[in-house]
Enzyme design. Sequence first.
Site, short mmCIF file in Angstrom:
data_model
loop_
_atom_site.label_atom_id
_atom_site.label_comp_id
_atom_site.label_asym_id
_atom_site.label_seq_id
_atom_site.Cartn_x
_atom_site.Cartn_y
_atom_site.Cartn_z
N ILE A 1 -17.75 -40.83 34.66
CA ILE A 1 -16.57 -40.93 33.80
C ILE A 1 -16.11 -42.38 33.75
CG2 ILE A 1 -14.20 -40.15 33.41
CD1 ILE A 1 -14.85 -37.69 35.14
N ASP B 1 -15.88 -52.88 34.01
CA ASP B 1 -15.30 -53.18 32.70
C ASP B 1 -16.40 -52.91 31.68
OD1 ASP B 1 -14.31 -54.22 30.35
OD2 ASP B 1 -13.63 -56.11 31.22
N TYR C 1 -7.30 -49.82 15.87
CA TYR C 1 -7.58 -48.65 16.71
C TYR C 1 -8.24 -47.55 15.89
CZ TYR C 1 -6.95 -44.72 19.87
OH TYR C 1 -7.17 -43.63 20.66
N LYS D 1 -11.99 -45.81 16.42
CA LYS D 1 -12.21 -44.37 16.62
C LYS D 1 -13.02 -43.76 15.46
CE LYS D 1 -10.49 -43.91 20.67
NZ LYS D 1 -11.38 -43.56 21.80
N VAL E 1 -1.09 -37.50 23.19
CA VAL E 1 -1.21 -37.17 24.61
C VAL E 1 -0.33 -38.16 25.37
CG1 VAL E 1 -2.77 -36.86 26.56
CG2 VAL E 1 -3.62 -36.52 24.23
#
Length: 270
Positions: A16, A76, A169, A173, A202
Site C-alpha cells: 500500500i 516517495d 487534481y 484523476k 472523504v
Amino acid sequence: MSVFNASRLIGKTVLITGASAGIGAATAVLFAKGGSNVILCARRADALKKVAEACSTAHKESGLQQGGKFVTVQLDVSDKTQVASLFDKVPAELQAVDILVNNAGYVLGVERVGSIADADIEGMFATNVLGLISITQLLLKGFKERKSGHVINLGSVAGREPYTGGSIYCATKHAVRAFTGSLMREVVDTPIRVTEIQPGMVETEFSVVRYRGDKSAADKVYEGLQPLTAEDIAEEIVWAAARPPHVNVAEVFVLPVNQASPTINYRGGK
C-alpha cells in the site's frame, strides 16, 4: 456463506502506498485484520511505524495465525530512484506481492488556471500519476510471471467530472482513470485483476493539505453533511480484493448519501 468472506485474503501480501494516514492507513489495518501481510509505504517514517503497530494489534485481535507480517518502507513515489530500489528494503519472503493498492496522492490549492504555481502542478502529477504508474510497472512484471495479482488504484469523483478550482487534481484523476482502464484491457488475457475505487467526499487530511494547513477552511468542505470516512473506503478496497479470483470489480464509485457529484450536494441533513 458469510456476508463478507475475507478468507481469500489470509496469507496474501499487500503493498500500500500512502499508508501513513487516512485511507491508506485504514486499508492497511483492515487487511491486517483479514490475515494479510502488509508492506506499508509512505514518506513519513514515524507515522508508518504507528500504522504498523495498529496493524499488529488488529491482526492479534483477529485470532488468525496466518499473515501478520508488517514492513514499513519510507518511500516517495514521485522519486523514480526510490521506486526502483523499493524491494531492496523488503524482506525476500514478502517480495511476491499479491495485491497493490496505489493510494498515494494529494491535492494542493484551489487556484484557477493562470494562477497555479508550477511546483504545485508538477508535484501533483509526479505523485498522483507518474508515481502510480511507476509502482504499477514495477510490480506488474511479477504479477505476470506468477499469473496472479490485483492492482487497485485510488481514483476520485474528480476523475469522472471536473470542477472549478480543481483543474490539476481533476486532470490527474482523469489520467488515473484512463491508465486504469487501459491496464485492465491490456491484461484481459491474464488472471490479473484491475480495480479503480472512486470516492466522493472523504474526511481525512485531504482537505487540510488542499487548504495548506488551514483546518477551518478544510472543515467547511464537509459542513452540513456526513462525509465518508477512511474506514468506509478501506472496506470497499478490501471487499474488492476479497472477491473470488474470477471476479473483477472494475470500478467502485462511492459517495456520501448527500453528495451526487463534485458540485451537487445537500447540506441540511446534519
